[in-house]
Write a protein that holds these residues in place. Structure first.
Motif, PDB file in Angstrom:
ATOM      1  N   SER A 339     110.129  34.350  96.042  1.00 45.49           N
ATOM      2  CA  SER A 339     110.098  32.890  95.923  1.00 45.49           C
ATOM      3  C   SER A 339     111.475  32.334  96.235  1.00 45.49           C
ATOM      4  O   SER A 339     112.493  32.850  95.767  1.00 45.49           O
ATOM      5  N   HIS A 340     111.490  31.271  97.054  1.00 43.66           N
ATOM      6  CA  HIS A 340     112.748  30.614  97.393  1.00 43.66           C
ATOM      7  C   HIS A 340     112.495  29.109  97.459  1.00 43.66           C
ATOM      8  O   HIS A 340     111.678  28.641  98.254  1.00 43.66           O
ATOM      9  N   LEU A 341     113.177  28.376  96.591  1.00 44.62           N
ATOM     10  CA  LEU A 341     113.044  26.919  96.536  1.00 44.62           C
ATOM     11  C   LEU A 341     111.584  26.502  96.365  1.00 44.62           C
ATOM     12  O   LEU A 341     111.109  25.545  96.976  1.00 44.62           O
ATOM     13  N   GLY A 342     110.882  27.274  95.543  1.00 45.57           N
ATOM     14  CA  GLY A 342     109.495  26.935  95.257  1.00 45.57           C
ATOM     15  C   GLY A 342     108.497  27.423  96.283  1.00 45.57           C
ATOM     16  O   GLY A 342     107.300  27.210  96.124  1.00 45.57           O
ATOM     17  N   VAL A 343     108.958  28.082  97.329  1.00 47.06           N
ATOM     18  CA  VAL A 343     108.070  28.586  98.368  1.00 47.06           C
ATOM     19  C   VAL A 343     107.931  30.097  98.198  1.00 47.06           C
ATOM     20  O   VAL A 343     108.932  30.822  98.132  1.00 47.06           O
ATOM     21  N   VAL A 344     106.702  30.588  98.109  1.00 42.10           N
ATOM     22  CA  VAL A 344     106.427  32.012  97.970  1.00 42.10           C
ATOM     23  C   VAL A 344     106.125  32.589  99.354  1.00 42.10           C
ATOM     24  O   VAL A 344     105.324  32.022 100.104  1.00 42.10           O
TER      25      VAL A 344
END
Length: 805
Positions: A339-344
């Motif tokens: 997950s990065h900045l809310g993106v999986v």
């Protein structure tokens, strides 16, 4: 008369002569390096592990404590050591479809060098391409191409400019670019001058403007074409540079892996992708000086990574995987996500191998109960065994639920699965899982005991020696070994068989060593083993002490003296976890005139199990066979376990129940100093029962609490004599004449012991001799039958009289 049935002291507990063991302590003997008494299981395991045909997986069946895991591990490890190391497996990017990563195999130990080589390749290309694009030679060639196309653009512009000049137009710069303006005498005409022109002159200027604008559009199209040509030319030179660098870097790899077609194809795809996306190798991070953070980013080159999911050493043999937590993910594998900045997100580098892939080419050990407790795990294992490949996917995909994500190429596997579990589970799977018999064709049955011989005594001793050396415990002297063997006999409930519950024996060995060390002794003696047994019993026997205390206080009513009609001491066994103990229980019977037969109060109150109910019903058959003849068998009687409020199961109280019932019918008292246990069939034979040692010891403990009188004892089935392995305390009391153990084969023998009255045998006319117990029973039943018959006749006469009236 009672002496005739008393079991000799020598048969109450097996004896182990320490002198016959032939050693002073276990330091003098070699440790055991083979299983004890599991020849059938070992043979089955050897067959199953050697059988290479599909479906010959193994189910190792046996109770807990029989050494299944240790034996299976040892045999599998030995077999695996002689096996070949299976290939390494890795996942790489699929450049045609990134959602379907490809798997590649390498000989054992060769996948990691390839992974490192690819890492070195990417790192080298990042440096080489950047350096090449910054070199003077490259920049000069690029400048030359740009200069050539700039000259062509200038020539085209000159042509347009010449066309405009010939038609008296010029170019004027304005805020949005350039615009055409009419010229007069070399100067741009102003708006006022244009307005003073005639209509024909303005029309002529407009016509000339349109012609020039068409020429300008042609010019722009030509310039756009030149830009494209320049871009293609620059890309060609870039690709030539990259291609040259790639050839120098990839050719050694191709040569090293030329025997692997999949690797060569992958390298070719890598080459195409690098040539196409070479700009990803020249991007640099830009640092913001004020804050020292990146203002730009490097392109993601992880698509060239090699995800090594399984690797092996060339000479380590076949893998052995003991999966202690067989969840779906641990068995099959999983695709992790980040997950990065809310993106999986995820990619092929997040694919993780499960136990089935790790064990490919070798052996997978699983606990059957643990496997079946995990959702989806059993179905997933079945699919692997059937298809001989592992498809790593989300559980939702396995069950047809559509999920967006990766669909990795399946990994081919060849593994031998060994399930370890209880025997009942094997039979359930055979009955209810249609594929089980096709997938697990070999059953390895682990026994719980073995026949005792001098050779097995020696193997027991060597087993103890092995535990001592492996765990650095004090050595056991011959007496201590003899006491452990005695405990093995007691655990087997047979004087001629040794227990194979080796985990329990191992714990006893450890505990005895602990108490020896506590006394600062470096050799374990028989007293240490006895202490370990006593301490373990003390830790677990609190419920037994509670019950014995209640019996002593009179809360639980048990008579140990005197005689009573229709009352007898039965024996029961309590199983509470690791504690098993016996206790006496008063059983009473009351017989009266009627035709209801024997009524089991426990059954009527729904407190009787099926086996107990069968035992009570059998009593009716026995009584009918002994006493039904010239008169109807008219009887009503009740039987119950006094002060018992939980379910009663088993038929071991049948002998006690028939004794209470006969006593009530004959009005003959029973000696309350005796307790009895045993199953009975319709022929009056006393059948063996379980838990005989605990039952005897439980009644002995009760008698000891009240004081041993020498008249107390237990009556057991004679066929249970071979199961006797009583505690030394009980044997010593019998030897001293303070307690007795009797063995009987028939109900008649038991009744003679309990009542002191002979039962008698029928004569030719079917009558029992005067003064015998059965004569009194027969007379009482005949009396009851007459009463019932008279009552029924009077009832019929009364009905007829009422009818006439």
């Amino acid at each position: 008369m009672s002496g005739r049935y008393q079991i000799p002291v020598s048969l109450l507990s097996p004896r182990v002569d320490a002198q016959k063991l032939g050693f002073a302590d276990t330091s003098e003997i070699a440790p055991l390096d083979e299983p004890i008494g599991q020849e059938r299981a070992v043979e089955a395991l050897e067959f199953g592990l050697s059988m290479e045909s599909p479906g010959f997986n193994i189910y190792a069946a046996g109770p807990i404590g029989t050494g299944k895991w240790s034996i299976v591990r040892r045999m599998v490890a030995k077999k695996a050591k002689c096996g070949a190391s299976p290939p390494d497996w890795c996942y790489v990017n699929n450049f045609q479809d990134a959602s379907q990563p490809r798997c590649m195999s390498f000989p054992a130990g060769e996948a990691r060098p390839f992974k490192v080589a690819m890492e070195v390749l990417v790192k080298a290309l990042r440096h080489d391409i950047r350096a090449a694009f910054e070199s003077t030679k490259y920049l000069d060639a690029r400048a030359k191409i740009m200069e050539e196309f700039d000259c062509k653009k200038k020539a085209l512009f000159h042509e347009v400019n010449e066309v405009a000049r010939e038609r008296s137009f010029g170019f004027q710069e304005d805020p949005v670019g350039f615009s055409l303006v009419p010229m007069k005498e070399g100067r741009a005409m102003k708006e006022e001058q244009v307005k003073r022109l005639t209509e024909a002159e303005r029309q002529d200027i407009s016509e000339k403007r349109r012609h020039i604008e068409r020429r300008i559009r042609e010019f722009q199209s030509q310039v756009h074409t030149l830009d494209h040509q320049a871009e293609h030319a620059l890309r060609d030179i870039d690709r030539q540079v990259v291609q040259s660098l790639l050839s120098r870097r990839l050719d050694p790899l191709r040569e090293a892996y030329e025997r692997f077609p999949d690797v060569i194809n992958y390298l070719n795809e890598v080459e195409k992708d690098v040539v196409t996306n070479y700009r990803d190798f020249v991007q640099k991070e830009v640092q913001i000086p004020l804050f020292g953070i990146s203002g730009g980013h490097q392109a993601d080159l992880s698509r060239y990574d090699v995800n090594l999911i399984v690797e092996h050493k060339p000479d380590e043999g076949a893998p052995v995987v003991d999966e202690s937590h067989p969840t779906y993910a641990n068995l099959i594998g999983k695709i992790e996500r980040r997950s990065h900045l809310g993106v999986v997100f995820t990619n092929f580098t997040e694919i993780k191998a499960g136990a089935c892939v790790q064990a490919s080419g070798g052996y997978l050990l699983l606990n059957a109960m643990d496997l079946l407790r995990q959702p989806f795990a059993w179905d997933a294992l079945k699919r692997v065994i059937k298809t001989r490949e592992v498809k790593i996917e989300d559980p939702g995909e396995f069950f047809g639920f559509s999920t967006t994500g990766l669909k990795p190429q399946p990994v081919p596997v060849n593994l031998k699965v060994v399930l370890l579990g209880p025997p009942f589970l094997y039979h359930l799977l055979q009955a209810y899982e249609e594929d089980f018999s096709k997938m697990f064709k070999v059953k390895a049955d682990f026994d719980v005991d073995l026949k005792r011989t001098e050779q097995e005594d020696q193997r027991y001793a060597r087993f103890i020696a092995g535990i001592c050396r492996e765990e650095h415990l004090p050595n056991f002297d011959a007496g201590a070994v003899a006491e452990v063997i005695h405990q093995g006999l007691r655990m087997a409930d047979r004087y001629d068989r040794l227990s194979l519950r080796l985990s329990l024996l191992t714990d006893l060995i450890r505990e005895a060593a602990f108490w020896a060390r506590k006394e600062n002794r470096w050799v374990v003696t028989a007293s240490d083993v006895e202490t370990a047994i006593a301490k373990k019993r003390f830790r677990a026997n609190l419920p037994e002490e509670w019950i014995q205390e209640e019996i002593k206080e009179g809360t639980l009513i048990v008579d140990l003296e005197g005689d009573a009609v229709g009352q007898v001491n039965g024996l029961s066994v309590h199983l509470l976890g690791d504690s098993t103990f016996g206790r006496p229980c008063r059983i009473t019977a009351r017989a009266y005139v009627g035709t209801k037969g024997v009524i089991d109060i426990q059954r009527e109150a729904a407190l009787a199990g099926h086996v107990h109910s069968k035992g009570v019903l059998t009593l009716g058959g026995y009584l009918a066979g002994r006493f039904a003849g010239s008169h109807p068998f008219a009887l009503s009687a009740t039987l119950t376990f006094e002060q018992t409020y939980s379910e009663v199961e088993g038929d071991s109280a049948a002998a006690a129940e028939i004794a209470a019932l006969v006593s009530s019918l004959a009005d003959v008292p029973i000696h309350q100093s005796l307790a009895i246990t045993g199953s009975v069939n319709q022929l009056g034979e006393i059948q063996p029962i379980g838990g005989v040692n605990e039952k005897i010891e439980g009644f002995f403990e009760t008698c000891k609490q009240h004081g041993l009188t020498g008249k107390q004892g237990v009556i057991i089935p004679a066929r249970n004599t071979k199961h006797l392995a009583l505690r030394p305390e009980v044997v010593q009391a019998v030897e001293a004449g303070q307690f007795a153990v009797y063995g009987v084969n028939t109900v008649e023998e038991a009744l003679e012991l309990l009542t002191g009255v002979p039962t008698g045998e029928r004569d030719a006319n079917g009558n029992y001799p005067e003064g015998t117990l059965y004569r009194r029973v027969s007379e009482r039943l005949e009396e009851m039958a007459l009463i019932v018959s008279d009552w029924m006749e009077r009832s019929e006469v009364g009905e007829d009289a009422n009818g006439e009236n």
